[in-house]
Enzyme design. Structure first.
Site, mmCIF file in Angstrom:
data_model
loop_
_atom_site.group_PDB
_atom_site.id
_atom_site.type_symbol
_atom_site.label_atom_id
_atom_site.label_comp_id
_atom_site.label_asym_id
_atom_site.label_seq_id
_atom_site.Cartn_x
_atom_site.Cartn_y
_atom_site.Cartn_z
ATOM 1 N N TYR A 93 -9.300 -5.594 2.784
ATOM 2 C CA TYR A 93 -8.740 -4.304 3.225
ATOM 3 C C TYR A 93 -8.939 -3.299 2.086
ATOM 4 C CZ TYR A 93 -5.046 -1.405 5.478
ATOM 5 O OH TYR A 93 -4.318 -0.410 6.088
ATOM 6 N N ARG A 151 0.837 -1.207 0.000
ATOM 7 C CA ARG A 151 0.000 0.000 0.000
ATOM 8 C C ARG A 151 0.869 1.254 0.000
ATOM 9 N NH1 ARG A 151 -5.254 -0.077 1.843
ATOM 10 N NH2 ARG A 151 -4.974 1.860 2.979
ATOM 11 N N ARG A 163 9.879 6.047 -2.731
ATOM 12 C CA ARG A 163 10.233 6.990 -3.809
ATOM 13 C C ARG A 163 11.675 7.436 -3.697
ATOM 14 N NH1 ARG A 163 5.129 9.766 -2.458
ATOM 15 N NH2 ARG A 163 3.522 8.770 -3.712
ATOM 16 N N ARG A 218 -0.716 6.695 15.747
ATOM 17 C CA ARG A 218 -0.682 8.016 15.098
ATOM 18 C C ARG A 218 -1.564 9.008 15.848
ATOM 19 N NH1 ARG A 218 -3.253 5.769 9.356
ATOM 20 N NH2 ARG A 218 -4.915 4.566 10.308
ATOM 21 N N ASP A 228 -10.089 0.470 0.502
ATOM 22 C CA ASP A 228 -10.291 1.889 0.756
ATOM 23 C C ASP A 228 -11.717 2.257 0.336
ATOM 24 O OD1 ASP A 228 -7.736 2.346 1.725
ATOM 25 O OD2 ASP A 228 -6.897 2.639 -0.278
ATOM 26 N N GLU A 244 -4.577 7.572 18.197
ATOM 27 C CA GLU A 244 -5.161 6.314 17.704
ATOM 28 C C GLU A 244 -4.375 5.128 18.250
ATOM 29 O OE1 GLU A 244 -5.995 6.139 13.458
ATOM 30 O OE2 GLU A 244 -5.385 4.034 13.435
ATOM 31 N N ARG A 251 -8.941 -6.374 13.312
ATOM 32 C CA ARG A 251 -8.306 -5.394 14.194
ATOM 33 C C ARG A 251 -9.326 -4.292 14.465
ATOM 34 N NH1 ARG A 251 -4.915 -6.772 17.228
ATOM 35 N NH2 ARG A 251 -4.067 -4.667 17.500
#
Ligand code: UDP
Length: 384
Positions: free
Chosen positions: A359, A177, A181, A286, A361, A311, A255
């Protein structure tokens, strides 16, 4: 409410709401949508904090992003989007780095000043040291992409916290995911379409579900009313597949998340929407600071108030909300058994992230609902 009903949608998240909207607007049929929560939108829901006016994503940050033209065109019928482009930072041992790993992350982490072509070679050499040609799990996949050191800093601790298991016991797909770069591009997503609904997700869902043929019933638990559904009714169920079948093949693993909210009398607390915490000994994964999603709400943005939210990842147990499927081989096999069972019930369709144990989006969920609707339409038209 259920008499002569042809379509029942269980769950008012993206998957259920899109199917309901299509049934109502395209088939001109009445559809009842039930949700056990007191708001639509599932885990994407947001509303405005009464004290500060800040739009808060009640189940963690949701940034809409997609590469599907079809999905973007569809969802733009129900909301406008702002121009927010998601960037994520991560804190590791007291230093802040860019995430996903890019040229700035590599240079900051190693104290170097590599150019892109040098960084490519450097990362390749780092990645090559472990000699992994066929990665079998998340750890091997990550090391084969970025090498042991970057993996140990930015991935291992975060992943252990998020999934509460060794990255060796997780599928490699989870880590793909995240891009890696060798330039300074700090965008979290590479999709051409991105933004946050201008008036929030709550308003988006109110529009999506506003068709007069949609009968939205909140605070209704499917398991308490299922005996009252006529046998001829098509049930589009977007909840957890294992619960639908009373866990007859055993529970699927999920989860869950827990959020700790805090309001502060400060204009800006962390300077960005999402700060990840990579260290294993920081208990949360996070921190979200929601005002950063709406810089266009200038007054709210400039005000001396902010809302942050820590979180924490946690094991799912009944009564909590399910967020992420744990797609290891054993759970996937168990899910297949539920799927086979569902195939024996022609009036039941398992849909969405929870129903498909995937999973996904938000855009993937919408895309799948649009595709699923085409099947529903075909069956409906053949019956008529
Ligand atoms: N991940 C990580 N470090 C980070 C961010 C992500 O190791 O700083 C890994 C982690 O295993 C996580 C996965 O990448 O579960 C996917 O991250 P993403 O941000 O896509 O997760 P989501 O926003 O869906 O929770």
């Amino acid at each position: 409410m259920f008499e002569n009903l042809k379509f029942l949608v269980v769950g008012a998240g993206f998957s259920g709401s899109v199917i309901a909207e299509r049934i109502a607007s395209q088939l001109n049929e009445r559809v009842v949508v039930i949700d056990s929560r007191n708001h639509p939108g599932g885990n994407s829901y947001s509303d405005s904090d009464a004290a500060s006016g800040i739009e808060c994503h009640r189940y963690g940050s949701h940034i809409f992003h997609t590469s599907f033209d079809k999905v973007w065109t569809y969802i733009n019928q129900f909301t406008q989007f702002n121009h927010y482009q998601h960037k994520v930072l991560t804190t590791y041992q007291g230093h802040v780095y860019q995430m996903p790993i890019n040229l700035k992350t590599v240079n900051d982490f190693y104290g170097l000043n590599l150019k892109p072509f040098e960084a490519q070679q450097f990362i390749q050499e780092e990645a090559g040291k472990a000699g992994i040609s066929k990665p079998r799990n998340l750890e091997e996949k990550a090391i084969s992409l970025i090498g042991e050191k970057l993996y140990a800093a930015f991935i291992r601790g975060y992943t252990r916290k998020q999934w509460e298991r060794d990255p060796k016991d997780l599928p490699p797909e989870i880590i793909t995911r995240l891009p890696v770069r060798s330039n300074y591009n700090a965008d979290y997503f590479k999709d051409p379409f991105q933004g946050i609904p201008l008036n929030g997700y709550g308003a988006l869902f109110r529009n999506l579900l506003s068709h007069p043929k949609i009968d939205l019933r909140l605070g209704v638990d499917y398991f308490e009313i299922r005996d009252r559904i006529p046998s001829s009714c098509t049930i589009i169920y977007t909840g957890m597949a294992d619960q639908f079948f009373d866990y007859c093949y055993g529970p699927l693993e999920w989860r869950s998340l827990r959020f700790e909210w805090e309001s502060k009398d400060l204009q800006d607390w962390q300077g960005t929407a999402v700060m990840n915490y990579a260290d294993a000994d920081v208990p949360y994964t996070r921190i979200h600071e929601f005002k950063h999603y709406h810089p266009e709400r200038e007054e709210v943005f400039a005000s001396g108030k902010t809302v942050i939210c820590r979180e924490y990842s946690q094991t799912y147990t009944p009564g909590k909300e399910a967020y992420y499927p744990v797609n290891n081989a054993e759970n996937n096999r168990r899910y297949e058994q539920y799927l086979e069972r569902a195939a024996l019930m022609p009036n039941v369709i398992l849909a969405g992230r929870l129903g498909n144990y995937r999973y996904w989006d938000m855009d993937k969920a919408i895309n799948n609902s649009l595709l699923l609707f085409e099947q529903i339409r075909e069956t409906f038209e053949n019956r008529a």
